[in-house]
Scaffold this motif. Structure first.
Motif, PDB file in Angstrom:
ATOM      1  N   ALA A  34       0.835  -1.202   0.000  1.00 58.93           N
ATOM      2  CA  ALA A  34       0.000   0.000   0.000  1.00 58.93           C
ATOM      3  C   ALA A  34       0.870   1.253   0.000  1.00 58.93           C
ATOM      4  O   ALA A  34       0.647   2.181  -0.799  1.00 58.93           O
ATOM      5  CB  ALA A  34      -0.926  -0.009   1.214  1.00 58.93           C
ATOM      6  N   GLU A  35       1.886   1.275   0.873  1.00 56.12           N
ATOM      7  CA  GLU A  35       2.756   2.451   0.957  1.00 56.12           C
ATOM      8  C   GLU A  35       3.524   2.647  -0.348  1.00 56.12           C
ATOM      9  O   GLU A  35       3.694   3.778  -0.818  1.00 56.12           O
ATOM     10  CB  GLU A  35       3.745   2.309   2.124  1.00 56.12           C
ATOM     11  CG  GLU A  35       3.152   2.550   3.503  1.00 56.12           C
ATOM     12  CD  GLU A  35       2.381   1.350   4.034  1.00 56.12           C
ATOM     13  OE1 GLU A  35       2.440   0.266   3.388  1.00 56.12           O
ATOM     14  OE2 GLU A  35       1.695   1.480   5.066  1.00 56.12           O
ATOM     15  N   ALA A  36       3.971   1.540  -0.928  1.00 56.20           N
ATOM     16  CA  ALA A  36       4.750   1.643  -2.164  1.00 56.20           C
ATOM     17  C   ALA A  36       3.903   2.227  -3.292  1.00 56.20           C
ATOM     18  O   ALA A  36       4.367   3.076  -4.066  1.00 56.20           O
ATOM     19  CB  ALA A  36       5.281   0.269  -2.553  1.00 56.20           C
ATOM     20  N   VAL A  37       2.619   1.779  -3.372  1.00 55.53           N
ATOM     21  CA  VAL A  37       1.737   2.307  -4.418  1.00 55.53           C
ATOM     22  C   VAL A  37       1.436   3.783  -4.143  1.00 55.53           C
ATOM     23  O   VAL A  37       1.484   4.627  -5.050  1.00 55.53           O
ATOM     24  CB  VAL A  37       0.430   1.489  -4.490  1.00 55.53           C
ATOM     25  CG1 VAL A  37      -0.562   2.133  -5.440  1.00 55.53           C
ATOM     26  CG2 VAL A  37       0.712   0.065  -4.928  1.00 55.53           C
ATOM     27  N   ALA A  38       1.165   4.101  -2.874  1.00 55.72           N
ATOM     28  CA  ALA A  38       0.865   5.492  -2.525  1.00 55.72           C
ATOM     29  C   ALA A  38       2.045   6.399  -2.861  1.00 55.72           C
ATOM     30  O   ALA A  38       1.860   7.531  -3.333  1.00 55.72           O
ATOM     31  CB  ALA A  38       0.501   5.595  -1.054  1.00 55.72           C
ATOM     32  N   ALA A  39       3.269   5.908  -2.647  1.00 58.61           N
ATOM     33  CA  ALA A  39       4.459   6.711  -2.947  1.00 58.61           C
ATOM     34  C   ALA A  39       4.570   6.978  -4.443  1.00 58.61           C
ATOM     35  O   ALA A  39       4.899   8.088  -4.875  1.00 58.61           O
ATOM     36  CB  ALA A  39       5.706   5.990  -2.442  1.00 58.61           C
ATOM     37  N   GLN A  40       4.258   5.936  -5.238  1.00 63.70           N
ATOM     38  CA  GLN A  40       4.304   6.119  -6.701  1.00 63.70           C
ATOM     39  C   GLN A  40       3.276   7.149  -7.147  1.00 63.70           C
ATOM     40  O   GLN A  40       3.519   7.933  -8.062  1.00 63.70           O
ATOM     41  CB  GLN A  40       3.997   4.787  -7.404  1.00 63.70           C
ATOM     42  CG  GLN A  40       5.028   3.709  -7.177  1.00 63.70           C
ATOM     43  CD  GLN A  40       6.083   3.695  -8.273  1.00 63.70           C
ATOM     44  OE1 GLN A  40       6.001   4.467  -9.214  1.00 63.70           O
ATOM     45  NE2 GLN A  40       7.070   2.831  -8.122  1.00 63.70           N
ATOM     46  N   ILE A  41       2.099   7.125  -6.499  1.00 68.10           N
ATOM     47  CA  ILE A  41       1.044   8.061  -6.890  1.00 68.10           C
ATOM     48  C   ILE A  41       1.433   9.479  -6.451  1.00 68.10           C
ATOM     49  O   ILE A  41       1.248  10.443  -7.204  1.00 68.10           O
ATOM     50  CB  ILE A  41      -0.307   7.629  -6.269  1.00 68.10           C
ATOM     51  CG1 ILE A  41      -0.758   6.316  -6.926  1.00 68.10           C
ATOM     52  CG2 ILE A  41      -1.370   8.702  -6.461  1.00 68.10           C
ATOM     53  CD1 ILE A  41      -1.924   5.646  -6.237  1.00 68.10           C
ATOM     54  N   ALA A  42       2.014   9.602  -5.246  1.00 68.01           N
ATOM     55  CA  ALA A  42       2.464  10.914  -4.776  1.00 68.01           C
ATOM     56  C   ALA A  42       3.525  11.478  -5.710  1.00 68.01           C
ATOM     57  O   ALA A  42       3.673  12.696  -5.857  1.00 68.01           O
ATOM     58  CB  ALA A  42       3.012  10.787  -3.361  1.00 68.01           C
ATOM     59  N   ASP A  43       4.224  10.586  -6.394  1.00 63.84           N
ATOM     60  CA  ASP A  43       5.281  10.986  -7.317  1.00 63.84           C
ATOM     61  C   ASP A  43       4.736  11.340  -8.700  1.00 63.84           C
ATOM     62  O   ASP A  43       5.498  11.478  -9.658  1.00 63.84           O
ATOM     63  CB  ASP A  43       6.284   9.820  -7.420  1.00 63.84           C
ATOM     64  CG  ASP A  43       7.653  10.282  -7.873  1.00 63.84           C
ATOM     65  OD1 ASP A  43       7.971  11.456  -7.623  1.00 63.84           O
ATOM     66  OD2 ASP A  43       8.377   9.469  -8.476  1.00 63.84           O
ATOM     67  N   GLY A  44       3.438  11.449  -8.811  1.00 68.08           N
ATOM     68  CA  GLY A  44       2.848  11.841 -10.092  1.00 68.08           C
ATOM     69  C   GLY A  44       2.267  10.678 -10.874  1.00 68.08           C
ATOM     70  O   GLY A  44       1.853  10.837 -12.018  1.00 68.08           O
ATOM     71  N   GLY A  45       2.215   9.499 -10.271  1.00 66.59           N
ATOM     72  CA  GLY A  45       1.675   8.340 -10.968  1.00 66.59           C
ATOM     73  C   GLY A  45       0.151   8.277 -10.881  1.00 66.59           C
ATOM     74  O   GLY A  45      -0.465   8.969 -10.076  1.00 66.59           O
ATOM     75  N   ARG A  46      -0.430   7.448 -11.735  1.00 67.80           N
ATOM     76  CA  ARG A  46      -1.883   7.239 -11.719  1.00 67.80           C
ATOM     77  C   ARG A  46      -2.139   5.776 -11.384  1.00 67.80           C
ATOM     78  O   ARG A  46      -1.570   4.882 -12.029  1.00 67.80           O
ATOM     79  CB  ARG A  46      -2.466   7.584 -13.092  1.00 67.80           C
ATOM     80  CG  ARG A  46      -3.896   7.110 -13.317  1.00 67.80           C
ATOM     81  CD  ARG A  46      -4.446   7.595 -14.658  1.00 67.80           C
ATOM     82  NE  ARG A  46      -3.661   7.088 -15.806  1.00 67.80           N
ATOM     83  CZ  ARG A  46      -3.775   5.865 -16.311  1.00 67.80           C
ATOM     84  NH1 ARG A  46      -4.625   5.006 -15.800  1.00 67.80           N
ATOM     85  NH2 ARG A  46      -3.044   5.504 -17.353  1.00 67.80           N
ATOM     86  N   PHE A  47      -2.990   5.529 -10.402  1.00 68.19           N
ATOM     87  CA  PHE A  47      -3.324   4.147 -10.060  1.00 68.19           C
ATOM     88  C   PHE A  47      -4.052   3.517 -11.232  1.00 68.19           C
ATOM     89  O   PHE A  47      -5.078   4.020 -11.680  1.00 68.19           O
ATOM     90  CB  PHE A  47      -4.194   4.105  -8.803  1.00 68.19           C
ATOM     91  CG  PHE A  47      -4.643   2.726  -8.446  1.00 68.19           C
ATOM     92  CD1 PHE A  47      -3.754   1.794  -7.933  1.00 68.19           C
ATOM     93  CD2 PHE A  47      -5.964   2.329  -8.643  1.00 68.19           C
ATOM     94  CE1 PHE A  47      -4.166   0.510  -7.612  1.00 68.19           C
ATOM     95  CE2 PHE A  47      -6.380   1.042  -8.331  1.00 68.19           C
ATOM     96  CZ  PHE A  47      -5.470   0.144  -7.815  1.00 68.19           C
ATOM     97  N   ALA A  48      -3.526   2.395 -11.742  1.00 62.70           N
ATOM     98  CA  ALA A  48      -4.086   1.814 -12.963  1.00 62.70           C
ATOM     99  C   ALA A  48      -4.682   0.428 -12.757  1.00 62.70           C
ATOM    100  O   ALA A  48      -5.188  -0.166 -13.694  1.00 62.70           O
ATOM    101  CB  ALA A  48      -3.019   1.763 -14.056  1.00 62.70           C
ATOM    102  N   GLY A  49      -4.636  -0.094 -11.527  1.00 65.51           N
ATOM    103  CA  GLY A  49      -5.287  -1.382 -11.328  1.00 65.51           C
ATOM    104  C   GLY A  49      -4.566  -2.248 -10.321  1.00 65.51           C
ATOM    105  O   GLY A  49      -3.420  -1.986  -9.946  1.00 65.51           O
ATOM    106  N   LEU A  50      -5.300  -3.262  -9.868  1.00 65.47           N
ATOM    107  CA  LEU A  50      -4.759  -4.196  -8.885  1.00 65.47           C
ATOM    108  C   LEU A  50      -5.354  -5.552  -9.221  1.00 65.47           C
ATOM    109  O   LEU A  50      -6.560  -5.685  -9.437  1.00 65.47           O
ATOM    110  CB  LEU A  50      -5.185  -3.765  -7.477  1.00 65.47           C
ATOM    111  CG  LEU A  50      -4.632  -4.567  -6.311  1.00 65.47           C
ATOM    112  CD1 LEU A  50      -3.155  -4.220  -6.105  1.00 65.47           C
ATOM    113  CD2 LEU A  50      -5.397  -4.249  -5.033  1.00 65.47           C
ATOM    114  N   THR A  51      -4.500  -6.565  -9.279  1.00 64.58           N
ATOM    115  CA  THR A  51      -5.000  -7.886  -9.619  1.00 64.58           C
ATOM    116  C   THR A  51      -4.144  -8.947  -8.945  1.00 64.58           C
ATOM    117  O   THR A  51      -3.068  -8.640  -8.447  1.00 64.58           O
ATOM    118  CB  THR A  51      -5.019  -8.084 -11.143  1.00 64.58           C
ATOM    119  OG1 THR A  51      -5.508  -9.386 -11.428  1.00 64.58           O
ATOM    120  CG2 THR A  51      -3.627  -7.945 -11.735  1.00 64.58           C
TER     121      THR A  51
END
Lengths: 286, 498
Positions: free
Chosen positions: B15-32
């Motif tokens: 969760a933290e790793a994904v949140a960090a990527q999003i804070a860095d300008g990323g867009r959440f694109a999915g989870l599977t």
């Protein structure tokens, strides 16, 4: 005020089918036909290679037996794997009058006239009151979404089924015909049954599309139960993946007893030869 | 060329790793998730960053059935975690509302399908007792709309929680038509897998087949020949035109614009017939094969382009008149607003995103196939966020798609191929992502192959991603707005239910 004149702009685009033939068939692949069906495969030669044609099909629609080679249109998804591999044995045809009154007829269209006559008489008995007009309730039992486009197309000005007394209704209480699309999923079995039970008698069930006829390519999975015939008694079978609006219309007219299985009122030719007259796919009148 | 990169992550800090990527300008694109050998499960989080797609992979051993939920930090993951719970039985600890989404089953003792696993789960019967009860309260009631709805629609159930005419909230239930299609990929040979992909969302067959084939081609490290790439673009853009016209047909029907409805639905029929002329199928099926295309166009390209030009003039004229008809625009303006903040937080895709100030178009941001050499002209984003903004995006895209078809077919004129990669190249092992800009937005395919077979295929549809946003669009809207909001999203339920 532009809409009034706009509505007249292209003249009449509506097909004259079923009263007159329709020329829409140019390159349109409605089904696959077995060429030289009565002969077994000479390339197979020995017994060891028998079944080579059957193995071409991802849905098991090709059946090889002692009579020769048959293609079960109720399983065929018109992908053309067989046509690509063996153009000498299989061909696409633009034969869109694909509907049938029995599942067996989708395998062997000309067989067993007696049983067919009985089926037809039985259906005619039940649908006598519906000959002039029929109301349809559509239910999606697990489609891929394309079937809904083709069903909805029946109300566009090109097919304009209202001219034939065919209407879609919101309530199953007002419906004569239940048109089912898609493979029967476990989750839709109950809603499907309840819709059917809510319809007044006489009622007809039409399985629209290869998925609803046999389960198609999607079946079997843990969530699918195959043909809708496992849930409801099916009267009319319309294969196709998805079935074209003409195929669906043919099925509905068959249910109403207004058309035989083959009226030859739609062009039937091996795909690849040009159509003679096609106001829509040809250049518009404007 | 932008590609996808994979990083291993511990499940406890996913969760933290994904949140960090999003804070860095990323867009959440999915989870599977995918079942691995020995009962272990891999969880893949996808983030679209500036440098391409990032795939964060966390592995859960067979003994672990829980992991910390992403949803508290990344709300857009809510539906994905519900789906993973349904299909794998994993419990994301801390998820605010883990209701069943695609397959309602009791929490304990249920057999789960676990896509990617070689074990046959047998027939699984959905257990409706696992669904939450309807909301009740003083003066509040739940109006179920579906699963069998009025009109020719796909099966879906909307639960409208209402006091009367307003729709303060709604829940979406898609599980009725769950077909278990992800598991079916595992039974099929590669070529048949492409046919199945065409049927995940039948109205956007070309996008699905392209995305799957691109993933397979990436695994093998092959590139289809240019004529095949151009043909793929032509079919994909015709599909976009048909899809956007369908949305407009439903808008004009809802608004009672009888002539516009009749004209636009006829145009849509003509587009389907043009597609059939080019390839034999009204839905572009069978055109895209692994490593290229099935063959040359079936009709003379010049005749086709002449008819397309003629048709596109008719469409432009009617759409122009419709977009200048006040009684039509009144129904769309300020209806179903998705605010840019909500859209950005969720990472809204396609016309829904572009109508709410998210301009991203995968054809531009991560160009694939012939889009790398063609002039795409993406629709400009609008910040209004209403049904009208989404419609204006579609108006622009129809015109741009016609130009793309023309560009692609002009370059194809007289081409003798080659149409596909020759040789036995499909036996490669590995895992890759494929993508396409479907008419509803970014489509992702996560594919793992072993010995030339599809072991795990996960289509992440724009319909799935955007439908989670659907209930956010009802703010101050009433019952009669429903049809417009639904049509303006333009989603396919088949692609959500799986």
């Amino acid at each position: 005020m532009p809409w009034i004149t706009r509505g007249l702009r292209d003249g009449i685009v509506t097909t004259r089918y079923p009263r007159r033939p329709d020329g829409y068939g140019d390159g349109f692949r409605a089904a696959v036909r077995v060429l030289r069906s009565g002969t077994t495969d000479p390339a197979a030669g020995t017994r060891g290679a028998a079944g080579a044609l059957a193995r071409l099909c991802p849905t098991g629609a090709i059946v090889e037996d002692t009579d020769g080679v048959h293609l079960d249109r109720g399983r065929c998804i018109v992908c053309g794997a067989c046509v690509a591999a063996r153009p000498d044995r299989f061909a696409f045809v633009s034969e869109v009058e694909t509907a049938a009154l029995s599942r067996h007829m989708l395998v062997a269209p000309e067989s067993d006239d007696e049983a067919l006559a009985r089926l037809r008489a039985d259906l005619a008995d039940r649908t006598r009151a519906l000959r002039r007009s029929i109301h349809i309730r559509h239910v999606d039992a697990g489609s891929d979404g394309a079937e809904e486009w083709e069903v909805a197309a029946l109300t566009n000005p090109v097919y304009d089924v209202a001219r034939l007394g065919i209407f879609f209704t919101a309530s199953p209480r007002h419906a004569d015909l239940l048109l089912v699309t898609g493979v029967a999923t476990a989750g839709m079995a109950e809603p499907l049954r309840r819709t059917y039970e809510a319809m007044p008698d006489p009622k007809i069930v039409l399985a629209a599309g290869t998925d609803s006829v046999s389960g198609g390519l999607v079946h079997p999975t843990y969530a699918t139960r195959g043909s809708v015939a496992g849930v409801l008694p099916v009267d009319v079978w319309v294969p196709g993946s998805p079935p074209s609006p003409f195929s669906l219309l043919h099925g509905i007219l068959l249910a109403m007893g207004l058309l035989p299985e083959r009226s030859d009122r739609l062009d039937t030719r091996v795909v690849g030869q040009p159509a003679q007259d096609d106001p829509l796919t040809g250049r518009d009148r404007q | 060329m932008t590609t996808a990169t994979t990083q291993g992550v511990d499940p406890d800090v996913l969760a933290e790793a994904v949140a960090a990527q999003i804070a860095d300008g990323g867009r959440f694109a999915g989870l599977t998730a995918s079942a691995l050998a020995g009962g272990a499960t891999a969880i893949d989080a996808l983030v679209a960053g500036r440098a391409g797609l990032v795939r964060l992979r966390a592995q859960l051993p067979a003994s672990h059935r829980t992991y910390p939920s992403l949803t508290p930090l990344v709300p857009a993951a809510a539906w994905y975690e519900r789906e993973i719970h349904d299909l794998f039985g994993l419990v994301p600890v801390g998820h605010p509302r883990l209701d069943p989404l695609v397959l309602p089953l009791a929490d304990s003792g249920s057999v789960r399908p676990r896509p990617g696993s070689p074990d046959d789960p047998g027939e699984i019967q959905p257990d409706h007792a696992a669904l939450p009860p309807h909301v009740r309260g003083h003066g509040l009631f739940t109006l179920p709309y579906g699963p069998v709805r009025s009109g020719v629609f796909e099966t879906v159930e909307y639960l409208l929680e209402t006091f009367g005419e307003d729709i303060p909230h709604l829940h979406t239930r898609v599980h009725h038509k769950h077909r278990g299609i992800e598991r079916r990929f595992g039974d099929l040979a590669l070529a048949d897998g492409v046919l199945l992909a065409e049927r995940v969302e039948g109205t956007v067959s070309v996008a699905h087949a392209s995305a799957l084939c691109q993933a397979v081609e990436a695994i093998a490290g092959v590139e289809p020949p240019q004529p095949a790439q151009l043909l793929r673009v032509a079919h994909a853009e015709l599909e976009r035109i048909a899809h956007h016209l369908d949305s407009m047909v439903r808008h004009s029907e809802g608004a009672g614009q009888a002539v516009a409805f009749a004209r636009l639905t006829t145009h849509k029929e003509k587009v389907l017939r043009l597609r059939a002329r080019l390839c034999g199928s009204r839905f572009g099926r069978g055109v895209i094969v692994p490593g290229g295309a099935s063959g040359p166009p079936l009709c003379p390209v010049d005749d086709f382009l002449g008819d397309l030009a003629h048709l596109s003039r008719s469409i432009a004229s009617d759409v122009g008149a419709l977009m200048a008809t006040p009684s039509f625009l009144d129904r769309l303006r300020s209806t179903g607003i998705v605010s840019p903040e909500v859209a950005a937080a969720h990472g809204a895709l396609g016309p829904v995103g572009r109508g709410s100030d998210l301009a991203e178009d995968v054809r531009v941001s991560r160009p694939y196939g012939a889009y790398r050499v063609l002039d795409v002209d993406p629709a400009p984003a609008s910040a209004t966020g209403d049904a009208l903004a989404r419609q204006q995006v579609r108006v622009h895209e129809i015109e741009a798609s016609v130009h793309l078809v023309e560009q692609a077919l002009h370059q194809l004129k007289g081409s003798k191929g080659p149409w596909r990669v020759e040789g036995a190249w499909t036996a490669a092992d590995g895992s890759a992502l494929g993508w396409a800009e479907a008419p509803q937005g970014e489509l992702l395919y996560l594919v793992t192959m072993e010995g030339g077979r599809l072991v795990r295929v996960k289509p992440r549809t724009a319909s799935f991603h955007n439908l989670a946003l659907f209930s956010s669009a009802f703010r101050g809207d009433i019952f009669t707005d429903f049809a417009f909001i639904e049509a303006s999203f333009g989603l396919s339920i088949a692609g959500v239910a799986g």
